[in-house]
Design a protein around this motif. Structure first.
Motif, PDB file in Angstrom:
ATOM      1  N   MET B 104      13.210  33.474  -7.335  1.00 24.34           N
ATOM      2  CA  MET B 104      12.346  34.075  -6.653  1.00 24.34           C
ATOM      3  C   MET B 104      11.817  33.014  -5.568  1.00 24.34           C
ATOM      4  O   MET B 104      10.977  32.475  -4.684  1.00 24.34           O
ATOM      5  CB  MET B 104      11.784  34.890  -6.831  1.00 24.34           C
ATOM      6  CG  MET B 104      12.367  36.403  -7.076  1.00 24.34           C
ATOM      7  SD  MET B 104      11.065  37.440  -7.899  1.00 24.34           S
ATOM      8  CE  MET B 104      10.351  38.118  -6.519  1.00 24.34           C
ATOM      9  N   GLU B 107      13.577  31.361  -2.999  1.00 20.81           N
ATOM     10  CA  GLU B 107      13.636  31.577  -1.993  1.00 20.81           C
ATOM     11  C   GLU B 107      12.153  31.322  -1.350  1.00 20.81           C
ATOM     12  O   GLU B 107      11.759  31.481  -0.090  1.00 20.81           O
ATOM     13  CB  GLU B 107      13.674  32.917  -1.947  1.00 20.81           C
ATOM     14  CG  GLU B 107      15.278  33.179  -2.419  1.00 20.81           C
ATOM     15  CD  GLU B 107      15.714  34.970  -2.257  1.00 20.81           C
ATOM     16  OE1 GLU B 107      15.406  34.885  -1.298  1.00 20.81           O
ATOM     17  OE2 GLU B 107      15.888  34.907  -3.084  1.00 20.81           O
ATOM     18  N   ILE B 108      10.941  31.434  -1.859  1.00 22.72           N
ATOM     19  CA  ILE B 108       9.370  31.704  -1.762  1.00 22.72           C
ATOM     20  C   ILE B 108       9.310  30.245  -0.800  1.00 22.72           C
ATOM     21  O   ILE B 108       8.752  30.409  -0.243  1.00 22.72           O
ATOM     22  CB  ILE B 108       8.694  32.066  -2.998  1.00 22.72           C
ATOM     23  CG1 ILE B 108       8.616  33.631  -2.902  1.00 22.72           C
ATOM     24  CG2 ILE B 108       6.957  31.869  -2.730  1.00 22.72           C
ATOM     25  CD1 ILE B 108       8.163  33.746  -3.968  1.00 22.72           C
ATOM     26  N   GLY B 109       9.944  29.439  -1.706  1.00 20.78           N
ATOM     27  CA  GLY B 109       9.374  28.157  -0.611  1.00 20.78           C
ATOM     28  C   GLY B 109       8.130  27.330  -2.267  1.00 20.78           C
ATOM     29  O   GLY B 109       7.670  26.460  -1.892  1.00 20.78           O
ATOM     30  N   VAL B 110       8.137  27.999  -3.296  1.00 23.95           N
ATOM     31  CA  VAL B 110       7.162  26.954  -3.604  1.00 23.95           C
ATOM     32  C   VAL B 110       8.183  25.939  -4.942  1.00 23.95           C
ATOM     33  O   VAL B 110       7.970  25.231  -5.472  1.00 23.95           O
ATOM     34  CB  VAL B 110       5.796  28.229  -5.530  1.00 23.95           C
ATOM     35  CG1 VAL B 110       5.470  27.604  -6.344  1.00 23.95           C
ATOM     36  CG2 VAL B 110       5.293  29.284  -4.111  1.00 23.95           C
ATOM     37  N   PRO B 146       2.206  24.349  -3.139  1.00 27.47           N
ATOM     38  CA  PRO B 146       1.816  24.323  -1.572  1.00 27.47           C
ATOM     39  C   PRO B 146       1.155  26.033  -1.382  1.00 27.47           C
ATOM     40  O   PRO B 146       0.663  26.042   0.513  1.00 27.47           O
ATOM     41  CB  PRO B 146       3.201  25.141  -0.689  1.00 27.47           C
ATOM     42  CG  PRO B 146       4.217  25.278  -1.763  1.00 27.47           C
ATOM     43  CD  PRO B 146       3.500  24.621  -3.265  1.00 27.47           C
TER      44      PRO B 146
END
Ligand code: SF4
Ligand code: SF4
Lengths: 222, 159
Positions: B104, B107-110, B146
């Motif tokens: 996840m 997908e989240i970008g973390v 981020p």
């Protein structure tokens, strides 16, 4: 029960990309039990989508709630107050629940958060299998309580196909041959003679194939 | 778990971003190893805050996601050796959950690299020090989460 699986974070995020205020609504019945759309899954998806949006620089105002059942108006009305405050609703219910919500809130986009899979049962922790297609004319009595319509890959009604083995279906090694199961089951209940009867071609007019069905029970109408 | 929009004020020295890492340590192995590392006066990065958990199996996905949303740069989940869990399989469950959250996080970008699960016994103080040092270095190379408040990110750029 109805078995569903969650959509990916990315798909969910893309679906609601145009909205700034969204309500995530979980359903406390089937999809809670199959770990796809209950309070907990709504919470996890909320974290994920909210974070993804923050990173994209388009923060999302997200509220969440879970009601007992989304397929019944009686329960959906608990959502009305929250629904009025948002641009869109994401429903964590089965397809029936999503549509019930959409009908109840005209003018408000309602999106699905799950992929509804089938009518089935929990086999073991976190494993579900399909058991019934809802054909509208149940033949389980004839087959010892094992449905060849759903569980035989070829929907054979008069005994196994040539590829049947004692262990598995020829179509998939992960799946038992429904006809092997039917035979064993009828043997164990002393009803092997049921297999002597020739089943005529199934009448599919009671099934989904002619469009959505409706059940009206005159005796219970008010 | 109640989710708030509250922005956490995290302690960052103005002008110099330093990774902030949480280590969830289970009571019976990882925490004991951390304790031993302390008793032996072993040095490890000051960037880590240890949270004692009864078992890694008690850590909910929400706990981890919540910490990331509030701006933590990295999380270490430290449990007993596989097969050696005090609660038999709590650490195996934690492994499955961390794997899922790692997917996840991508997908989240973390990014999945900010979350790591490790296993060591109560006697392995050096393993504790090594894993903590590694995750701090990994996170340092990745830069700030981020999701950190922009003021914190700016200070990271200056640094
Ligand atoms: S025969 Fe039809 S109703 Fe009965 S279990 Fe099979 S699919 Fe379902
Ligand atoms: S092997 Fe059995 S279940 Fe599979 S298609 Fe043939 S009869 Fe049906």
């Amino acid at each position: 029960m109805i078995v569903a699986t969650p959509k990916s974070v990315t798909e969910l995020k893309n679906t609601i990309a145009q909205h700034g205020k969204v309500l995530f609504v979980g359903c406390g019945t089937c999809v809670t039990v199959c770990l796809a759309g209950g309070e907990r899954e709504v919470g996890i998806a909320s974290y994920a989508v909210r974070m993804a949006r923050k990173i994209e620089g388009k923060p999302l105002q997200l509220s969440q709630m879970t009601i007992e059942r989304q397929c019944e108006n009686e329960f959906i009305k608990d959502v009305a107050e929250e629904a009025a405050k948002v641009d869109a609703i994401v429903s964590f219910a089965c397809g029936a629940g999503v549509q019930a919500m959409a009908e109840r809130f005209p003018g408000k986009p309602v999106y699905p958060a799950l992929n509804t899979q089938f009518l089935g049962i929990l086999e073991e922790q976190a494993v579900w299998t399909e058991k019934c297609l809802g054909c509208g004319d149940c033949m389980l009595a004839q087959f010892g309580g094992i449905c060849p319509v759903t569980r035989c890959a070829k929907r054979m009604l008069n005994g196994p196909c040539g590829g049947s083995t004692e262990k598995h279906c020829e179509v998939s090694a992960d799946r038992p041959c429904a006809w092997q199961l039917i035979y064993k089951r009828l043997e164990s209940v002393g009803q092997l003679d049921r297999l002597d009867a020739i089943m005529p071609p199934k009448d599919w007019s009671t099934a989904w194939y002619s469009g959505a069905r409706q059940v009206v029970r005159k005796d219970h109408r008010v | 778990m109640i989710q708030t929009d509250r922005e956490e004020t995290t302690a960052t020295v103005a002008g110099a971003w330093e990774p902030q890492v949480i280590a969830f340590c289970c009571n019976f192995c990882a925490y004991a190893a951390a304790d031993l590392a302390g008793a032996k006066r072993m040095q490890y990065p000051v960037n880590v805050r240890i949270i004692l958990t009864p078992c890694t199996g008690k850590i909910e996905m929400e706990h981890i996601l919540d910490a990331f949303e509030k701006g933590i740069d990295g999380i270490l989940v430290a449990g007993c050796l596989e097969g050696g869990c005090h609660f038999i399989e709590g650490n195996l469950r934690a492994r499955k959950r961390t794997d899922r959250i790692r997917e996840m996080l991508d997908e989240i970008g973390v990014g999945s690299k900010r979350l790591k699960m490790v296993n060591f016994s109560a006697a392995e103080a050096p393993a504790f020090v090594r894993h903590v040092t590694e995750i701090v270095e990994t996170v340092r190379a990745l830069g700030p989460n981020p999701l950190k408040k922009s003021s914190q990110k700016e200070s990271a750029v200056e640094a």
